[in-house]
Design a protein around this motif. Structure first.
Motif, short mmCIF file in Angstrom:
data_model
loop_
_atom_site.label_atom_id
_atom_site.label_comp_id
_atom_site.label_asym_id
_atom_site.label_seq_id
_atom_site.Cartn_x
_atom_site.Cartn_y
_atom_site.Cartn_z
N ASN A 39 0.63 -12.77 2.05
CA ASN A 39 1.68 -12.57 1.06
C ASN A 39 2.52 -11.32 1.27
O ASN A 39 3.72 -11.30 1.01
CB ASN A 39 1.07 -12.50 -0.35
CG ASN A 39 0.32 -13.75 -0.71
OD1 ASN A 39 0.78 -14.86 -0.45
ND2 ASN A 39 -0.86 -13.58 -1.28
N GLY A 40 1.91 -10.25 1.71
CA GLY A 40 2.55 -8.94 1.72
C GLY A 40 2.07 -8.10 0.55
O GLY A 40 1.46 -8.63 -0.40
N ALA A 41 2.33 -6.83 0.59
CA ALA A 41 1.84 -5.90 -0.44
C ALA A 41 2.75 -5.92 -1.66
O ALA A 41 3.96 -6.15 -1.56
CB ALA A 41 1.74 -4.49 0.12
N ALA A 64 8.87 -1.83 5.74
CA ALA A 64 8.50 -1.85 4.33
C ALA A 64 9.12 -3.04 3.62
O ALA A 64 8.46 -3.72 2.81
CB ALA A 64 8.95 -0.54 3.66
N PHE A 65 10.37 -3.33 3.91
CA PHE A 65 11.08 -4.43 3.25
C PHE A 65 10.40 -5.77 3.53
O PHE A 65 10.18 -6.58 2.61
CB PHE A 65 12.54 -4.46 3.74
CG PHE A 65 13.38 -5.53 3.12
CD1 PHE A 65 14.05 -5.29 1.94
CD2 PHE A 65 13.50 -6.78 3.73
CE1 PHE A 65 14.84 -6.28 1.35
CE2 PHE A 65 14.28 -7.77 3.15
CZ PHE A 65 14.95 -7.52 1.95
N TYR A 66 10.08 -6.01 4.78
CA TYR A 66 9.53 -7.32 5.14
C TYR A 66 8.01 -7.41 4.96
O TYR A 66 7.46 -8.51 4.99
CB TYR A 66 9.91 -7.66 6.58
CG TYR A 66 11.37 -7.98 6.75
CD1 TYR A 66 11.92 -9.15 6.22
CD2 TYR A 66 12.22 -7.10 7.43
CE1 TYR A 66 13.28 -9.44 6.36
CE2 TYR A 66 13.58 -7.39 7.58
CZ TYR A 66 14.11 -8.56 7.04
OH TYR A 66 15.44 -8.84 7.17
N ALA A 67 7.36 -6.28 4.76
CA ALA A 67 5.90 -6.29 4.59
C ALA A 67 5.49 -6.44 3.12
O ALA A 67 4.30 -6.50 2.82
CB ALA A 67 5.29 -5.01 5.16
N VAL A 88 4.32 -5.45 10.09
CA VAL A 88 4.60 -6.47 9.07
C VAL A 88 3.55 -7.57 9.11
O VAL A 88 2.98 -7.95 8.07
CB VAL A 88 6.01 -7.04 9.27
CG1 VAL A 88 6.25 -8.20 8.31
CG2 VAL A 88 7.06 -5.95 9.06
N GLU A 89 3.27 -8.09 10.29
CA GLU A 89 2.30 -9.19 10.41
C GLU A 89 0.92 -8.75 9.94
O GLU A 89 0.21 -9.50 9.25
CB GLU A 89 2.22 -9.68 11.85
CG GLU A 89 3.45 -10.45 12.31
CD GLU A 89 3.31 -10.95 13.74
OE1 GLU A 89 2.24 -10.72 14.35
OE2 GLU A 89 4.26 -11.57 14.24
#
Length: 361
Positions: free
Chosen positions: A247-249, A265-268, A237-238
């Motif tokens: 931001n994340g994908a 996946a949820f937190y990334a 995730v980090e």
């Protein structure tokens, strides 16, 4: 008149597969006999052998197949004798509520052949995903046959019958990846790499591949990954957040299907981003998370069934892109083998040594 051919069956749970004689009946109404040319060895076939689907043994394995229509039953209009086809396991009915609402990729009443293929002693076989194509010939419903360019390599074309379509469709159809999106794919086997190829095809600007196997990460780069993360060495995730400006994908695709990878996946993903689950969890898996996280992050949480594909729409288009050199489907074929080599192919797949072994008949 029925005919007898060679086929690969799983007779009992967790036991090696066997090559035996299989009886193929003449096609009945709406049915087709296909002369199989090539069939990929998919992880789903191994799951059948291991008892992870159901206990309706013996199974006639194989489903990622391409071949030629040998004979047709009464009322068949979808294909003709001699057509080169890719087999699919979601032959839509056209009548259920999903089909009538214009969403046939969600069809709730898909078709298979009505008759059973058998062993020579009359024992009925359960064909994997309603296909059973680790055999010289197989019996399917006409809707399970999709005509494609006959100039395509059968070993390549057949892979669209399951894993490659599942991955490409997870990115393009379910995830709706757009040009300049950032995408992360967790799990870089055949399905995950197909998702990477799909994201690249539509112009994603950044594609991050995640796996625990360096060989698989190398394959992911070949299919278009711009960055790779070994999950044994880095926090997933980090690292995805760092690579995307904190931001994340925009879209994260879970091609593994475990609670821990789904949470990654949820937190990334970015706020209001999309999670696509295409890896198949087992029935015993559960998920526990704070409900407020679902609310506060927004976005879309989707499951991808067969890449939400419509075979008659998607297969010919993807084959055309492959033939034009724009979609590298040929890279998924790691080796070409015979029927007698399926058990060995399962071991190679489990060890992560191949993307796809393809049986040539």
């Amino acid at each position: 008149m029925s005919q007898t051919v060679r086929g690969v069956i799983s007779r009992s749970r967790k036991q090696p597969v066997e090559v035996v004689e299989v009886v193929i009946p003449d096609p009945g109404p709406g049915e087709v006999v296909v002369d199989v040319i090539a069939c990929g060895v998919c992880h789903t076939d191994l799951t059948y052998r291991e008892g992870g689907i159901n206990d309706e043994y013996p199974f006639l394995l194989g489903h990622e197949a391409a071949g030629t229509v040998e004979s047709i039953g009464v009322g068949v209009t979808n294909v003709a004798v001699g057509d080169f086809v890719v087999l699919n396991w979601r032959a839509v009915c056209g009548r259920c509520r999903a089909c009538k609402r214009g969403r046939p990729w969600y069809c709730f009443d898909t078709h298979n052949a009505a008759q059973k293929m058998t062993l020579t002693d009359g024992t009925e076989l359960t064909p994997a995903l309603g296909i059973g194509a680790f055999a010289d010939k197989t019996l399917v419903h006409e809707g399970q046959c999709t005509k494609v360019d006959p100039e395509a390599d059968p070993a390549v074309a057949g892979l669209l019958g399951c894993g490659m379509m599942a991955g490409i469709g997870a990115a393009i159809n379910t995830g709706n990846v757009q040009r300049d999106d950032t995408v992360a794919v967790i799990g870089c086997g055949g399905v995950g790499d197909a998702a990477i190829a799909g994201a690249r095809l539509v112009g994603a600007k950044q594609i991050i591949a995640v796996d625990t196997n360096d060989q698989k990460l190398d394959w992911a780069r070949d299919f278009g990954a711009t960055h790779t993360i070994n999950a044994k060495e880095f926090d997933v995730v980090e690292t995805i957040q760092d690579l995307t400006g904190g931001n994340g994908a925009d879209v994260v695709i879970d091609a593994v299907g475990r609670p821990e990878t789904w949470k990654q996946a949820f937190y990334a993903r970015d706020l209001a981003g999309t999670v696509v689950l295409v890896g198949v969890p087992t029935p015993d898996m559960t998920l526990e998370m704070p409900l407020v996280d679902f609310f506060s992050r927004g976005g879309q949480l989707k499951s991808s069934w067969y890449g939400d594909c419509l075979p008659e729409r998607d297969f010919p288009t993807l084959i055309s892109l492959y033939r034009e050199g724009r979609l590298p489907l040929e890279k998924f074929v790691s080796e070409r083998i015979g029927l007698d080599d399926v058990e060995d192919a399962f071991h190679k797949m489990h060890a992560g040594e191949v993307l796809r072994s393809v049986v040539i008949l």
